[in-house]
Write a protein that holds these residues in place. Structure first.
Motif, PDB file in Angstrom:
ATOM      1  N   MET A  54       0.843  -1.178   0.000  1.00  0.00           N
ATOM      2  CA  MET A  54       0.000   0.000   0.000  1.00  0.00           C
ATOM      3  C   MET A  54       0.888   1.241   0.000  1.00  0.00           C
ATOM      4  SD  MET A  54      -3.410   0.884   2.089  1.00  0.00           S
ATOM      5  CE  MET A  54      -2.962   0.904   3.770  1.00  0.00           C
ATOM      6  N   GLU A  55       0.436   2.253  -0.654  1.00  0.00           N
ATOM      7  CA  GLU A  55       1.203   3.487  -0.731  1.00  0.00           C
ATOM      8  C   GLU A  55       1.339   4.112   0.655  1.00  0.00           C
ATOM      9  OE1 GLU A  55       0.932   7.566  -3.287  1.00  0.00           O
ATOM     10  OE2 GLU A  55      -0.045   5.760  -4.023  1.00  0.00           O
ATOM     11  N   ARG A  56       2.430   4.813   0.878  1.00  0.00           N
ATOM     12  CA  ARG A  56       2.779   5.284   2.219  1.00  0.00           C
ATOM     13  C   ARG A  56       1.750   6.242   2.821  1.00  0.00           C
ATOM     14  NH1 ARG A  56       8.414   7.998   4.157  1.00  0.00           N
ATOM     15  NH2 ARG A  56       7.754   8.314   6.279  1.00  0.00           N
ATOM     16  N   HIS A  57       1.417   7.290   2.129  1.00  0.00           N
ATOM     17  CA  HIS A  57       0.483   8.291   2.662  1.00  0.00           C
ATOM     18  C   HIS A  57      -0.760   8.355   1.789  1.00  0.00           C
ATOM     19  CE1 HIS A  57       3.298   9.680   5.651  1.00  0.00           C
ATOM     20  NE2 HIS A  57       4.224   9.718   4.721  1.00  0.00           N
ATOM     21  N   LEU A  58      -1.369   7.227   1.551  1.00  0.00           N
ATOM     22  CA  LEU A  58      -2.535   7.150   0.677  1.00  0.00           C
ATOM     23  C   LEU A  58      -3.705   7.963   1.221  1.00  0.00           C
ATOM     24  CD1 LEU A  58      -3.665   5.796  -1.863  1.00  0.00           C
ATOM     25  CD2 LEU A  58      -4.460   3.949  -0.409  1.00  0.00           C
ATOM     26  N   ILE A  59      -3.897   7.965   2.521  1.00  0.00           N
ATOM     27  CA  ILE A  59      -5.045   8.627   3.127  1.00  0.00           C
ATOM     28  C   ILE A  59      -4.933  10.148   3.053  1.00  0.00           C
ATOM     29  CG2 ILE A  59      -4.192   8.762   5.486  1.00  0.00           C
ATOM     30  CD1 ILE A  59      -7.669   7.616   4.559  1.00  0.00           C
ATOM     31  N   GLU A  60      -3.739  10.680   2.864  1.00  0.00           N
ATOM     32  CA  GLU A  60      -3.557  12.124   2.838  1.00  0.00           C
ATOM     33  C   GLU A  60      -3.894  12.738   1.491  1.00  0.00           C
ATOM     34  OE1 GLU A  60       0.327  12.984   4.246  1.00  0.00           O
ATOM     35  OE2 GLU A  60      -0.021  12.027   6.169  1.00  0.00           O
ATOM     36  N   LYS A  61      -4.149  11.920   0.485  1.00  0.00           N
ATOM     37  CA  LYS A  61      -4.479  12.448  -0.831  1.00  0.00           C
ATOM     38  C   LYS A  61      -5.962  12.762  -0.914  1.00  0.00           C
ATOM     39  CE  LYS A  61      -0.859  10.088  -3.315  1.00  0.00           C
ATOM     40  NZ  LYS A  61      -0.584   9.189  -4.430  1.00  0.00           N
ATOM     41  N   ARG A  62      -6.324  13.571  -1.897  1.00  0.00           N
ATOM     42  CA  ARG A  62      -7.722  13.921  -2.116  1.00  0.00           C
ATOM     43  C   ARG A  62      -8.410  12.800  -2.885  1.00  0.00           C
ATOM     44  NH1 ARG A  62      -7.626  19.638  -4.730  1.00  0.00           N
ATOM     45  NH2 ARG A  62      -9.834  19.237  -4.695  1.00  0.00           N
ATOM     46  N   PRO A  63      -9.740  12.677  -2.765  1.00  0.00           N
ATOM     47  CA  PRO A  63     -10.462  11.642  -3.521  1.00  0.00           C
ATOM     48  C   PRO A  63     -10.309  11.861  -5.024  1.00  0.00           C
ATOM     49  CG  PRO A  63     -11.874  12.602  -1.848  1.00  0.00           C
ATOM     50  CD  PRO A  63     -10.616  13.417  -1.869  1.00  0.00           C
ATOM     51  N   THR A  64     -10.263  10.766  -5.769  1.00  0.00           N
ATOM     52  CA  THR A  64     -10.113  10.845  -7.223  1.00  0.00           C
ATOM     53  C   THR A  64     -11.496  10.895  -7.870  1.00  0.00           C
ATOM     54  OG1 THR A  64      -9.969   8.436  -7.261  1.00  0.00           O
ATOM     55  CG2 THR A  64      -7.891   9.656  -7.292  1.00  0.00           C
ATOM     56  N   TRP A  65     -12.119  12.068  -7.800  1.00  0.00           N
ATOM     57  CA  TRP A  65     -13.469  12.226  -8.329  1.00  0.00           C
ATOM     58  C   TRP A  65     -13.511  12.014  -9.834  1.00  0.00           C
ATOM     59  CZ3 TRP A  65     -17.120  11.939  -4.935  1.00  0.00           C
ATOM     60  CH2 TRP A  65     -16.899  12.391  -3.636  1.00  0.00           C
ATOM     61  N   TRP A  66     -12.451  12.381 -10.539  1.00  0.00           N
ATOM     62  CA  TRP A  66     -12.445  12.241 -11.988  1.00  0.00           C
ATOM     63  C   TRP A  66     -12.636  10.789 -12.395  1.00  0.00           C
ATOM     64  CZ3 TRP A  66      -8.951   9.121 -14.415  1.00  0.00           C
ATOM     65  CH2 TRP A  66      -7.841   8.737 -13.671  1.00  0.00           C
ATOM     66  N   LEU A  67     -12.125   9.853 -11.603  1.00  0.00           N
ATOM     67  CA  LEU A  67     -12.258   8.441 -11.927  1.00  0.00           C
ATOM     68  C   LEU A  67     -13.713   7.986 -11.784  1.00  0.00           C
ATOM     69  CD1 LEU A  67     -10.653   6.007 -12.807  1.00  0.00           C
ATOM     70  CD2 LEU A  67     -10.193   5.510 -10.411  1.00  0.00           C
ATOM     71  N   LEU A  68     -14.396   8.484 -10.783  1.00  0.00           N
ATOM     72  CA  LEU A  68     -15.811   8.148 -10.614  1.00  0.00           C
ATOM     73  C   LEU A  68     -16.628   8.699 -11.778  1.00  0.00           C
ATOM     74  CD1 LEU A  68     -17.998   6.926  -8.755  1.00  0.00           C
ATOM     75  CD2 LEU A  68     -18.213   9.184  -7.736  1.00  0.00           C
ATOM     76  N   TYR A  69     -16.350   9.936 -12.175  1.00  0.00           N
ATOM     77  CA  TYR A  69     -17.075  10.536 -13.301  1.00  0.00           C
ATOM     78  C   TYR A  69     -16.766   9.791 -14.604  1.00  0.00           C
ATOM     79  CZ  TYR A  69     -17.797  14.359 -10.016  1.00  0.00           C
ATOM     80  OH  TYR A  69     -18.142  15.105  -8.927  1.00  0.00           O
ATOM     81  N   THR A  70     -15.532   9.343 -14.761  1.00  0.00           N
ATOM     82  CA  THR A  70     -15.158   8.575 -15.945  1.00  0.00           C
ATOM     83  C   THR A  70     -15.904   7.252 -15.983  1.00  0.00           C
ATOM     84  OG1 THR A  70     -12.970   9.589 -15.908  1.00  0.00           O
ATOM     85  CG2 THR A  70     -13.204   7.590 -17.206  1.00  0.00           C
ATOM     86  N   ASN A  71     -16.048   6.601 -14.829  1.00  0.00           N
ATOM     87  CA  ASN A  71     -16.818   5.357 -14.770  1.00  0.00           C
ATOM     88  C   ASN A  71     -18.270   5.591 -15.162  1.00  0.00           C
ATOM     89  OD1 ASN A  71     -14.741   3.645 -14.016  1.00  0.00           O
ATOM     90  ND2 ASN A  71     -15.112   3.928 -11.838  1.00  0.00           N
ATOM     91  N   GLY A  72     -18.860   6.675 -14.698  1.00  0.00           N
ATOM     92  CA  GLY A  72     -20.242   6.985 -15.071  1.00  0.00           C
ATOM     93  C   GLY A  72     -20.389   7.237 -16.561  1.00  0.00           C
TER      94      GLY A  72
END
Length: 109
Positions: free
Chosen positions: A1-19
């Motif tokens: 798992m990436e070291r500071h994964l929780i400190e990043k912002r949500p990847t909203w663009w990926l959700l919109y791309t899925n839609g």
């Protein structure tokens, strides 16, 4: 798992791309498949697959979303603390600004 994964912002663009991919895939199946029964089964499969992908996205980004909401709540709490009757020009935002005098001003002891 990436070291500071929780400190990043949500990847909203990926959700919109899925839609958008779901809409495009259903449109493609609607126009390309002639048989009504086969088209219906493929469309249901596509919708189920995209819902699973969106649930996976939510699982990955749940901590990031909660962290972003916590940051907003903390910022609002700091704003409430800062509104102690001081003029707006003297009020700062953030924890560090509560300890500093305004720019160009002197600290009064």
């Amino acid at each position: 798992m990436e070291r500071h994964l929780i400190e990043k912002r949500p990847t909203w663009w990926l959700l919109y791309t899925n839609g958008a991919a779901l809409v495009g895939l259903v449109w493609l199946l609607e126009t390309a498949v002639a048989s009504a029964a086969a088209r219906l089964m493929l469309e249901i499969g596509a919708v189920v697959a995209m819902v699973v992908r969106m649930l996976c996205w939510l699982r990955v980004n749940r901590g990031r979303i909660e962290l972003a909401e916590t940051r907003v709540a903390r910022r609002d709490a700091i704003d409430l603390i800062a509104h102690d009757g001081a003029p707006a020009a003297r009020r700062g935002y953030g924890l560090a600004s509560l300890d500093r005098p305004p720019r160009g001003g002197r600290r009064v002891s």
